[in-house]
Design a protein around this motif. Structure first.
Motif, short mmCIF file in Angstrom:
data_model
loop_
_atom_site.label_atom_id
_atom_site.label_comp_id
_atom_site.label_asym_id
_atom_site.label_seq_id
_atom_site.Cartn_x
_atom_site.Cartn_y
_atom_site.Cartn_z
N GLU A 47 35.13 38.39 29.69
CA GLU A 47 33.97 37.61 30.13
C GLU A 47 34.36 36.31 30.81
O GLU A 47 33.53 35.70 31.48
N SER A 48 35.61 35.89 30.66
CA SER A 48 36.03 34.63 31.28
C SER A 48 36.96 34.90 32.46
O SER A 48 36.52 35.04 33.60
N PHE A 49 38.25 35.04 32.19
CA PHE A 49 39.21 35.23 33.28
C PHE A 49 38.95 36.51 34.07
O PHE A 49 39.08 36.53 35.29
N GLY A 50 38.55 37.57 33.39
CA GLY A 50 38.37 38.86 34.07
C GLY A 50 36.99 39.09 34.65
O GLY A 50 36.74 40.16 35.22
N ALA A 51 36.11 38.11 34.52
CA ALA A 51 34.70 38.35 34.86
C ALA A 51 34.46 38.75 36.31
O ALA A 51 33.68 39.66 36.59
N ASP A 52 35.10 38.12 37.25
CA ASP A 52 34.81 38.34 38.66
C ASP A 52 35.95 39.06 39.38
O ASP A 52 36.07 38.95 40.59
N LYS A 53 36.76 39.77 38.62
CA LYS A 53 37.94 40.40 39.22
C LYS A 53 37.86 41.92 39.17
O LYS A 53 37.19 42.49 38.32
N ARG A 54 38.57 42.56 40.09
CA ARG A 54 38.70 44.01 40.09
C ARG A 54 39.83 44.36 39.13
O ARG A 54 40.99 44.09 39.40
N GLY A 65 56.45 47.60 37.43
CA GLY A 65 56.59 47.86 38.86
C GLY A 65 55.28 48.31 39.47
O GLY A 65 54.85 47.81 40.52
N LEU A 66 54.60 49.24 38.82
CA LEU A 66 53.30 49.69 39.33
C LEU A 66 52.26 48.60 39.17
O LEU A 66 51.40 48.41 40.05
N SER A 67 52.32 47.85 38.09
CA SER A 67 51.39 46.73 37.89
C SER A 67 51.50 45.73 39.04
O SER A 67 50.48 45.22 39.54
N LEU A 68 52.73 45.46 39.46
CA LEU A 68 52.92 44.52 40.57
C LEU A 68 52.35 45.09 41.86
O LEU A 68 51.74 44.37 42.67
N GLY A 69 52.53 46.40 42.07
CA GLY A 69 51.93 47.03 43.24
C GLY A 69 50.42 46.93 43.23
O GLY A 69 49.79 46.64 44.27
N LEU A 70 49.80 47.15 42.07
CA LEU A 70 48.35 47.02 41.96
C LEU A 70 47.91 45.60 42.25
O LEU A 70 46.90 45.38 42.94
N THR A 71 48.65 44.64 41.73
CA THR A 71 48.32 43.23 41.95
C THR A 71 48.37 42.89 43.43
O THR A 71 47.47 42.22 43.97
N ARG A 72 49.40 43.35 44.11
CA ARG A 72 49.53 43.08 45.55
C ARG A 72 48.42 43.75 46.35
O ARG A 72 48.08 43.30 47.44
N ALA A 73 47.86 44.84 45.81
CA ALA A 73 46.78 45.55 46.51
C ALA A 73 45.40 45.03 46.15
O ALA A 73 44.41 45.52 46.68
N GLY A 74 45.32 44.04 45.25
CA GLY A 74 44.03 43.40 45.01
C GLY A 74 43.45 43.56 43.62
O GLY A 74 42.34 43.07 43.37
N TRP A 75 44.18 44.20 42.69
CA TRP A 75 43.66 44.35 41.33
C TRP A 75 44.26 43.29 40.41
O TRP A 75 45.31 42.72 40.70
N THR A 76 43.60 43.04 39.30
CA THR A 76 44.10 42.16 38.24
C THR A 76 44.32 43.00 37.00
O THR A 76 43.45 43.79 36.61
#
Length: 676
Positions: A47-54, A65-76
């Motif tokens: 409800e706080s940090f993740g509220a407005d994020k994909r 490694g995959l987490s970093l790829g997701l982050t670079r593509a716009g996910w949190t």
């Protein structure tokens, strides 16, 4: 004798020292990310940090490694799950959200995780991950076999079943998109049965799917690394990969990193050498930026903070080098095989370890970085320094940026790097799944492949009641008949000739000498007659036709060749892929590819599995593709009007200039033999 190592004090060591002492490096502890959270704080974090994020969930995350790829593509990252302490420590330091130690092979732990994730159901946009791949990879099979045979290990390796936990989590969390990565052998080793099952489950839940074999180097990864990627989404059936990037060479990837060895005056004419008692590299090494860095290096150096007003490179360290290894390394070129190494220096059998040592080539891509690098680095010898790759060099080749650090010892770091998905590959795959503005589906969608399968099911049911019954599995086709048809494959009989021979054994419970004599007499060609002669080996054997349990015995007694065996099992109702030219042609045209001409055994099979699917009707669809490919979907002048799936064909354009016939009705299916 004196040897200099950058970052290590000068030492004097006796020349006669030969081996290297066993050692563990220091343990690198890492502090958790400032936006990480604990289990009990997860609802509040959402409800706080993740509220407005994909948001994304990474299962079997490893170091990230995959987490970093997701982050670079716009996910949190909302959460990551793994069962390795150092890898989770690495993940927690580099990403927000939860980094959870959960054994997904334990049912109770899985249910506890699902309860924990319940507040995120409908909030997590993407679930990603790669179920452990060791049992599927060629490299792991011999080790597992040894553990079973010599150490009493259960032959049913439950790591193979962790994809079931992966599916269960998806079905509870209900993300918009799914990304799964694994070794190609996860599909190629078992006719893609697991992959097809996963696809079917996802499609039943309203997802469109795509399976793809991807060369990582096409997306900026400087190594030879082929991976299986499964993508799924329930908002739109659209999987648009970005164009290939220019390949990156090893020189472009790591040549800027500081050299660790300098020449000695006393040994081997001044060539680089390090004595066995010296360490190679340290945690912190001064870095001098190149005046003209490659685009890859510039990307890897982004975000690296200065340390005490000085640029540095972290974890540029590797193992000590044995004196005999140094002598081997110094004589090697990038194409030198281990068998070419001086026999007096070899410690391993050259016939068993043909590629035990591999010197990398500046002008080429690296060989694939695997977890084996945690044990030794002989597959990854530096191009011009007589040592193996460092942690930072391996991380670069895997496309981890220089700011990304790995918790634990040196071996822990190598293992995390080798097990990781290259972040740039993860980013490329994740970008395919980014939301399409205005496309939202609450109820999911019916994929194109589901519609194709439905058409094939209906068409095949009708054909089983026609004179083409011999080409399609079902109760109407007994095991003995399937064996006769399989033996006749490749003889180029016309459909009527094949049917006449098959009809002779329809309903027959046991072959008699008289029946075999009739089959030989009716055989219209010498090749067909020779195939029927092989039936003499099973005359009088009633029990082998009683159930499918005796399939392998039938194959052995009739000395079936691999293609005959595959067709026999398919017509007998087994879920196997038939890798025949006709079926591959149909699959390629439906996929709009040229896999039937360029890469049959890998991409061609991927094109097939998209159509065949999973479940009880999979063998029927596979046999239908074979029949269509051998009759109406010919290489030239295909009779598209008689094809049940022509409405879905993406390959019609290439054949539109006078090469296609008008609809030919049933007659088109009676020409080219369906037994090729």
């Amino acid at each position: 004798m004196v040897v200099l190592v950058v970052g290590v004090e000068v030492r004097t060591v006796a020349k006669q020292v030969y081996g290297v002492p066993l050692e563990r490096s220091d343990y690198l502890p890492l502090v958790a990310h400032q936006d990480s959270c604990r289990r009990e704080d997860f609802p509040k974090w959402l409800e706080s940090f993740g509220a407005d994020k994909r948001l994304a969930l990474d299962l079997f995350s490893g170091a990230g490694g995959l987490s970093l790829g997701l982050t670079r593509a716009g996910w949190t990252l909302a959460a990551a799950v793994d069962h390795s302490g150092p890898a989770l420590e690495t993940h927690a330091a580099n990403f927000p959200g939860m980094s959870l130690d959960v054994d997904l092979g334990e049912p109770a732990a899985l249910e506890e995780l699902l309860t924990l994730l319940q507040p995120a159901a409908g909030r997590i946009d993407l679930v990603a991950g790669g179920p452990p791949c060791q049992p599927f990879s060629r490299a792991g099979r011999s080790k597992i076999r040894d553990l079973v045979e010599n150490h009493g290990r259960n032959p049913v390796d439950l790591r193979k079943e962790l994809w079931r936990s992966y599916l269960r989590i998806i079905e509870v969390v209900k993300p918009r998109a799914v990304l799964m990565e694994n070794v190609p052998d996860m599909g190629l080793s078992d006719d893609f049965r697991v992959v097809r099952f996963i696809e079917q489950r996802l499609e039943n839940a309203g997802y469109a799917t795509q399976v793809r074999l991807v060369d990582a180097w096409r997306y900026g990864v400087p190594q030879h690394r082929k991976r299986l990627i499964l993508l799924a989404r329930n908002d739109v059936e659209q999987f648009d990969w970005e164009p290939d990037q220019e390949p990156v060479t090893l020189r472009e990837a790591i040549a800027d990193l500081p050299p660790l060895l300098v020449a000695t005056e006393e040994y081997a004419g001044g060539r680089p050498y390090i004595l066995p008692t010296e360490r190679v590299g340290v945690r912190r090494t001064p870095y001098v930026p190149s005046p003209a860095p490659s685009a890859f290096v510039a990307k890897m150096r982004e975000g690296v903070e200065q340390d005490q007003s000085e640029e540095v490179v972290w974890d540029h360290m590797t193992r000590r080098v044995r004196k005999d290894d140094w002598e081997i390394f110094s004589t090697m070129e990038s194409d030198t095989l281990y068998s070419a190494v001086d026999e007096s220096l070899r410690r391993y059998r050259a016939d068993s370890f043909t590629d035990k040592y591999k010197k990398l080539d500046w002008a080429q891509r690296s060989r694939s970085i695997t977890a084996h690098i945690a044990k030794d680095g002989y597959w990854y010898i530096h191009p011009d320094q007589n040592r193996t790759l460092t942690i930072r060099e391996a991380a670069r080749i895997q496309t981890f940026p220089d700011w990304f650090r790995f918790a634990g010892t040196r071996s822990d770091a190598f293992r995390q790097i080798g097990n990781a998905v290259p972040p740039l590959l993860g980013e490329a795959a994740a970008r395919v799944l980014r939301p399409v503005p205005g496309k939202v589906s609450e109820n999911g969608l019916e994929s194109r492949w589901s519609r194709i399968r439905t058409e094939l099911d209906g068409w095949a049911a009708k054909r089983r009641r026609s004179d083409e019954w011999v080409n399609l599995p079902g109760r109407h086709l007994p095991q003995l008949t399937a064996a006769v048809v399989a033996l006749l494959s490749g003889t180029r009989l016309q459909q009527a000739q094949l049917e006449a021979l098959a009809d002779q054994v329809r309903g027959v419970k046991v072959l008699s000498p008289q029946k075999v004599a009739v089959l030989k007499e009716l055989a219209p060609t010498p090749a067909a007659r020779a195939r029927m002669e092989r039936l003499e080996a099973v005359v009088g054997l009633r029990r082998i036709w009683a159930s499918r349990e005796h399939q392998d015995e039938v194959v052995r007694l009739l000395e079936m060749k691999p293609a005959e065996q595959s067709l026999f099992k398919l017509l007998n109702g087994d879920d196997v892929l038939w890798i025949g030219q006709g079926a591959l042609r149909v699959a390629a045209r439906l996929n709009g590819s040229d896999s039937d001409r360029t890469n049959r055994l890998s991409d061609g099979r991927v094109d097939l599995v998209r159509i065949v699917g999973s479940g009880d009707n999979a063998p029927l669809r596979m046999a239908s593709l074979r029949l269509i490919g051998n009759t109406v979907c010919r290489a030239r002048k295909p009779a598209c009007g008689s094809c049940p799936v022509s409405a879905f064909c993406l390959g019609q354009e290439e054949d539109s200039e006078g090469l296609r016939e008008a609809p030919a009705g049933d007659e088109s299916a009676r020409v080219a033999a369906s037994v090729s």
